[in-house]
Design a protein around this motif. Structure first.
Motif, PDB file in Angstrom:
ATOM      1  N   LEU A  37      -8.426 -11.194 -30.725  1.00  0.00           N
ATOM      2  CA  LEU A  37      -7.169 -10.681 -31.293  1.00  0.00           C
ATOM      3  C   LEU A  37      -6.731 -11.317 -32.498  1.00  0.00           C
ATOM      4  O   LEU A  37      -6.095 -10.734 -33.375  1.00  0.00           O
ATOM      5  N   LYS A  38      -7.143 -12.412 -32.438  1.00  0.00           N
ATOM      6  CA  LYS A  38      -7.094 -13.487 -33.766  1.00  0.00           C
ATOM      7  C   LYS A  38      -7.323 -12.543 -35.090  1.00  0.00           C
ATOM      8  O   LYS A  38      -7.249 -12.632 -35.901  1.00  0.00           O
ATOM      9  N   PHE A  41      -5.967  -8.862 -35.591  1.00  0.00           N
ATOM     10  CA  PHE A  41      -4.880  -8.853 -36.147  1.00  0.00           C
ATOM     11  C   PHE A  41      -4.480  -9.776 -37.329  1.00  0.00           C
ATOM     12  O   PHE A  41      -3.562  -9.610 -37.636  1.00  0.00           O
ATOM     13  N   LEU A  43      -4.241 -13.103 -37.201  1.00  0.00           N
ATOM     14  CA  LEU A  43      -3.228 -13.801 -36.509  1.00  0.00           C
ATOM     15  C   LEU A  43      -3.423 -15.424 -37.129  1.00  0.00           C
ATOM     16  O   LEU A  43      -4.774 -15.768 -36.984  1.00  0.00           O
ATOM     17  N   GLN A  47       0.575 -17.527 -33.487  1.00  0.00           N
ATOM     18  CA  GLN A  47       0.891 -16.192 -33.393  1.00  0.00           C
ATOM     19  C   GLN A  47      -0.144 -15.896 -32.078  1.00  0.00           C
ATOM     20  O   GLN A  47       0.283 -15.163 -31.126  1.00  0.00           O
ATOM     21  N   THR A  48      -1.183 -16.294 -32.477  1.00  0.00           N
ATOM     22  CA  THR A  48      -2.344 -16.070 -31.395  1.00  0.00           C
ATOM     23  C   THR A  48      -2.021 -16.648 -29.946  1.00  0.00           C
ATOM     24  O   THR A  48      -2.200 -16.209 -28.876  1.00  0.00           O
ATOM     25  N   ILE A  51      -0.343 -14.953 -26.726  1.00  0.00           N
ATOM     26  CA  ILE A  51      -1.040 -14.620 -25.350  1.00  0.00           C
ATOM     27  C   ILE A  51      -0.989 -15.201 -24.389  1.00  0.00           C
ATOM     28  O   ILE A  51      -0.401 -15.029 -23.087  1.00  0.00           O
ATOM     29  N   SER A 101      -2.017  -2.193 -31.267  1.00  0.00           N
ATOM     30  CA  SER A 101      -0.702  -2.859 -31.428  1.00  0.00           C
ATOM     31  C   SER A 101      -0.645  -4.349 -30.492  1.00  0.00           C
ATOM     32  O   SER A 101      -0.881  -4.324 -29.352  1.00  0.00           O
ATOM     33  N   TYR A 102      -0.441  -5.292 -31.392  1.00  0.00           N
ATOM     34  CA  TYR A 102      -0.361  -6.719 -30.769  1.00  0.00           C
ATOM     35  C   TYR A 102       0.647  -6.724 -29.820  1.00  0.00           C
ATOM     36  O   TYR A 102       0.629  -7.228 -28.575  1.00  0.00           O
ATOM     37  N   PHE A 105      -0.213  -5.127 -26.634  1.00  0.00           N
ATOM     38  CA  PHE A 105      -1.293  -5.950 -26.068  1.00  0.00           C
ATOM     39  C   PHE A 105      -0.466  -7.016 -25.158  1.00  0.00           C
ATOM     40  O   PHE A 105      -0.719  -7.051 -23.984  1.00  0.00           O
ATOM     41  N   LYS A 185     -10.340  -2.357 -37.744  1.00  0.00           N
ATOM     42  CA  LYS A 185      -9.463  -3.029 -36.653  1.00  0.00           C
ATOM     43  C   LYS A 185      -9.550  -2.215 -35.420  1.00  0.00           C
ATOM     44  O   LYS A 185      -9.393  -2.810 -34.227  1.00  0.00           O
ATOM     45  N   ALA A 189     -10.535  -3.337 -32.135  1.00  0.00           N
ATOM     46  CA  ALA A 189      -9.745  -3.516 -30.647  1.00  0.00           C
ATOM     47  C   ALA A 189     -10.078  -2.872 -29.508  1.00  0.00           C
ATOM     48  O   ALA A 189      -9.720  -3.136 -28.276  1.00  0.00           O
TER      49      ALA A 189
END
Length: 432
Positions: A37-38, A41, A43, A47-48, A51, A101-102, A105, A185, A189
């Motif tokens: 996800l890093k 998105f 990130l 931010q990562t 999770i 969408s983060y 997630f 992306k 995802a």
């Protein structure tokens, strides 16, 4: 216990050890989600690490509500409900990936973690009830071994299905058009959809099996209506070995989760492992597999040496390994960080046992405080992410280093029981 009940208890133990495996598997999949996800998105590390903040934050937020549900429905039904909630959370990964969408997630992850929290609250004491009290520790060790097996296999599964595709770098993404970048992306995802749908199916099947199987529910034991002594958290925390134990659990879970969370990104650095993220995932399996092996070794060593002494020694070795990886590069740095898993092995159960020693009626309250301290797995990875964004991932391991030094202090000194509870002192006098 009547002879006819024993097969039922054996079948219950088989089912519940499978559940221990599943939640270990789920927890370790986060280490695969983080680098994926890093990249998807774009990130930063802070931010990562949301999770892990979301996942382990659910323990802190949901443990008390789930405990109340357990008291109302009993152990078997609570385990079935926990599996169902976790399955719903896994299904939610499908729309989150489709968006992509983060925040969705993270929402799905919170629901998934809430189900795992219910399993944690119900399954550990349930195992202790599935047979004679004298062999409860043996049953728990068996179940925990299956939990470690889940954390060992998850990186292989996740690395193959989630990290198998080639991830484009920031410069390559910048050269793409906005439409192509969005399509890329979405494609990346959606690579989590199949693994988590399969996970949801397994969890749902297990939920139905547990609900329909004639397993003991132990609803009476789950209820909290017994007239025990009225105690508070403040009373438990007045005992230094409890207070330091709570900090120790916070530090241990935070350090263990932080290292596992950063490992794939760290090993893929050119100056460390110089490998793909998919290849690095297998080393995460070595990290968690080391914890499983160390648990068996530690159980043998504890028959000859004081647990507090072993805890202090293991923590010192873990701190030295962290320091080594910070001061070196290449294969030395790579294997130093992986080897920490072996010395993590005994820390959680040993800190937990030392933290509730000689407390009498305060034991239950101290246990609750120690479980709440698992929130370290939510907070410390985010803190390490902020450090990594500032000084780089290599030197951000200073945070786990500090954690292991505190655990060493707890093993050598902080775990000493200064003032046992009066009821424990009275029992000791009677025995003498």
């Amino acid at each position: 216990m009547p002879e006819t009940q024993r097969p039922n208890y054996r079948s219950a133990l088989v089912v519940v050890t499978t559940i221990f495996f599943m939640w270990g598997f789920i927890t370790c999949l986060n280490d695969i989600l983080i680098p994926h996800l890093k990249a998807v998105f774009s990130l930063n590390y802070t931010q990562t690490m949301l999770i892990q903040f979301t996942f382990f934050g659910a323990y802190f937020i949901m443990s008390l509500p789930m405990g109340k549900v357990l008291a109302k429905v009993g152990y078997k039904n609570a385990i079935s409900l926990g599996l169902l909630i976790a399955a719903i959370g896994a299904v939610m990964f499908y729309p989150a990936a489709r968006a992509p969408s983060y925040p969705l997630f993270l929402t799905a992850l919170f629901v998934l973690a809430s189900g795992v929290t219910m399993l944690q609250v119900a399954a550990n004491p349930y195992v202790s009830l599935l047979g004679p009290e004298g062999s409860a520790s043996s049953r728990l060790n068996l179940a925990q071994a299956f939990n470690s097996l889940g954390t060992t296999l998850a990186p292989y599964f996740g690395g193959m299905l989630i990290l198998g595709a080639t991830v484009l770098g920031a410069s390559e993404l910048a050269d793409m058009s906005a439409a192509d970048r969005m399509a890329y992306k979405v494609e990346q995802a959606q690579s989590v959809q199949l693994p988590y749908l399969l996970l949801a199916a397994v969890l749902a099947i297990l939920a139905v099996v547990v609900y329909l199987w004639k397993l003991p529910n132990f609803k009476e034991q789950a209820s909290d209506d017994s007239p025990t002594e009225n105690v508070t958290a403040a009373q438990a925390l007045r005992h230094p070995h409890v207070l330091f134990g709570v900090i120790g659990i916070f530090a241990y879970v935070g350090a263990e989760v932080s290292i596992g969370s950063f490992m794939i990104n760290y090993l893929s650095l050119p100056e460390i492992g110089n490998m793909s993220e998919s290849s690095a995932a297998s080393y995460v399996a070595y990290y968690w597999g080391g914890a499983m092996i160390g648990r068996f070794i530690g159980s043998v060593l504890m028959q000859r040496f004081r647990p507090s002494l072993l805890l202090g020694l293991f923590a010192i070795v873990a701190a030295l390994l962290v320091l080594t990886t910070m001061l070196t590069s290449g294969h030395i740095a790579m294997w130093s960080i992986v080897a920490i898993g072996l010395f993590n092995s005994i820390m959680f159960p040993t800190i937990f046992t030392l933290g509730i020693a000689k407390l009498g009626p305060l034991t239950s309250k101290a246990s609750s405080l120690l479980i709440m301290a698992i929130v370290g797995g939510a907070i410390l990875p985010v803190a390490q992410g902020a450090i990594a964004d500032t000084v780089g991932i290599h030197h951000a391991f200073v945070l786990p280093l500090i954690c292991y030094l505190f655990i060493a202090f707890y093993g050598f000194r902080g775990s000493r029981v200064i003032n046992p509870h009066p009821s424990v002192q009275a029992e000791a006098k009677t025995a003498s």
